[in-house]
Design a protein around this motif. Sequence first.
Motif, mmCIF file in Angstrom:
data_model
loop_
_atom_site.group_PDB
_atom_site.id
_atom_site.type_symbol
_atom_site.label_atom_id
_atom_site.label_comp_id
_atom_site.label_asym_id
_atom_site.label_seq_id
_atom_site.Cartn_x
_atom_site.Cartn_y
_atom_site.Cartn_z
ATOM 1 N N THR A 243 -2.758 6.538 4.627
ATOM 2 C CA THR A 243 -2.028 7.265 3.596
ATOM 3 C C THR A 243 -1.841 6.350 2.400
ATOM 4 O O THR A 243 -1.570 5.163 2.565
ATOM 5 N N THR A 244 -1.975 6.910 1.213
ATOM 6 C CA THR A 244 -1.675 6.177 -0.012
ATOM 7 C C THR A 244 -0.577 6.925 -0.746
ATOM 8 O O THR A 244 -0.703 8.114 -1.008
ATOM 9 N N VAL B 250 10.286 1.141 -7.659
ATOM 10 C CA VAL B 250 9.271 1.978 -7.011
ATOM 11 C C VAL B 250 8.528 1.174 -5.948
ATOM 12 O O VAL B 250 8.328 1.635 -4.819
ATOM 13 N N ILE B 251 8.131 -0.040 -6.293
ATOM 14 C CA ILE B 251 7.409 -0.897 -5.356
ATOM 15 C C ILE B 251 8.258 -1.157 -4.109
ATOM 16 O O ILE B 251 7.765 -1.066 -2.980
ATOM 17 N N SER B 252 9.525 -1.450 -4.304
ATOM 18 C CA SER B 252 10.422 -1.695 -3.164
ATOM 19 C C SER B 252 10.477 -0.491 -2.234
ATOM 20 O O SER B 252 10.406 -0.631 -1.007
ATOM 21 N N GLU B 253 10.612 0.695 -2.805
ATOM 22 C CA GLU B 253 10.707 1.909 -1.980
ATOM 23 C C GLU B 253 9.406 2.178 -1.237
ATOM 24 O O GLU B 253 9.416 2.507 -0.052
ATOM 25 N N LEU B 254 8.271 2.034 -1.924
ATOM 26 C CA LEU B 254 6.995 2.321 -1.274
ATOM 27 C C LEU B 254 6.680 1.309 -0.173
ATOM 28 O O LEU B 254 6.160 1.673 0.887
ATOM 29 N N GLU C 294 0.273 1.671 -6.106
ATOM 30 C CA GLU C 294 -0.219 2.345 -4.904
ATOM 31 C C GLU C 294 0.079 1.478 -3.690
ATOM 32 O O GLU C 294 -0.118 0.268 -3.737
ATOM 33 N N VAL C 295 0.547 2.105 -2.629
ATOM 34 C CA VAL C 295 0.677 1.429 -1.344
ATOM 35 C C VAL C 295 -0.117 2.254 -0.340
ATOM 36 O O VAL C 295 0.151 3.439 -0.150
ATOM 37 N N THR C 296 -1.106 1.611 0.254
ATOM 38 C CA THR C 296 -1.955 2.268 1.243
ATOM 39 C C THR C 296 -1.656 1.648 2.607
ATOM 40 O O THR C 296 -1.603 0.430 2.744
ATOM 41 N N ASP C 297 -1.434 2.524 3.590
ATOM 42 C CA ASP C 297 -1.154 2.059 4.944
ATOM 43 C C ASP C 297 -2.109 2.751 5.906
ATOM 44 O O ASP C 297 -2.953 3.541 5.490
ATOM 45 N N ALA C 298 -1.968 2.474 7.181
ATOM 46 C CA ALA C 298 -2.870 3.021 8.196
ATOM 47 C C ALA C 298 -2.417 4.377 8.729
ATOM 48 O O ALA C 298 -2.958 4.870 9.712
ATOM 49 N N GLY C 299 -1.437 4.996 8.103
ATOM 50 C CA GLY C 299 -0.978 6.312 8.522
ATOM 51 C C GLY C 299 0.369 6.239 9.219
ATOM 52 O O GLY C 299 0.876 5.161 9.510
ATOM 53 N N PRO C 300 0.965 7.389 9.466
ATOM 54 C CA PRO C 300 2.308 7.443 10.051
ATOM 55 C C PRO C 300 2.374 6.821 11.436
ATOM 56 O O PRO C 300 1.479 7.014 12.249
#
Length: 141
Positions: free
Chosen positions: A132-133, A53-57, A87-93
């Motif tokens: 996005t998370t 799961v971590i790898s995919e996220l 949880e993986v949180t990024d700055a959006g698409p």
Amino acid sequence: MTAQLDVVVPEADEHVCPLPHIPEAVSVVRRRVRTVLADWNLTPDLAEDALLVISELITNAVVHALPPAVLRLSRGGAGGRSALRVEVTDAGPAAANRGAGADPPPDEQRRGVYTLPPPSAECGPLVPPRGTTCWAELLAA
């Protein structure tokens, strides 16, 4: 290029790791997380499911999103079962390769998050005020 990770560990049941925005992020973070999961004494099956799961996220965040991105792991449990939240949180698409205002193709809107967890998991996206998370909760069998 070797990625250097600064890790913040707020408490024993949580692990926070900023993600380098490079293709090698997945392997770098997997090595570090494997150690954390071993220290937490998770079952081998739960640890392997979590690494998938971590790898995919992380891949989704590096390929489809803007930096910065952060991985947050938290463990818990109820009824004698181990549980792990990823949880993986990024700055959006990222808008690269799309015209202004164009919606992403349907297969990229969720960035694959709904296809990755094992049957003993729940997952979904969250859209905080910024970014996005994507999250998944895994339970030991």
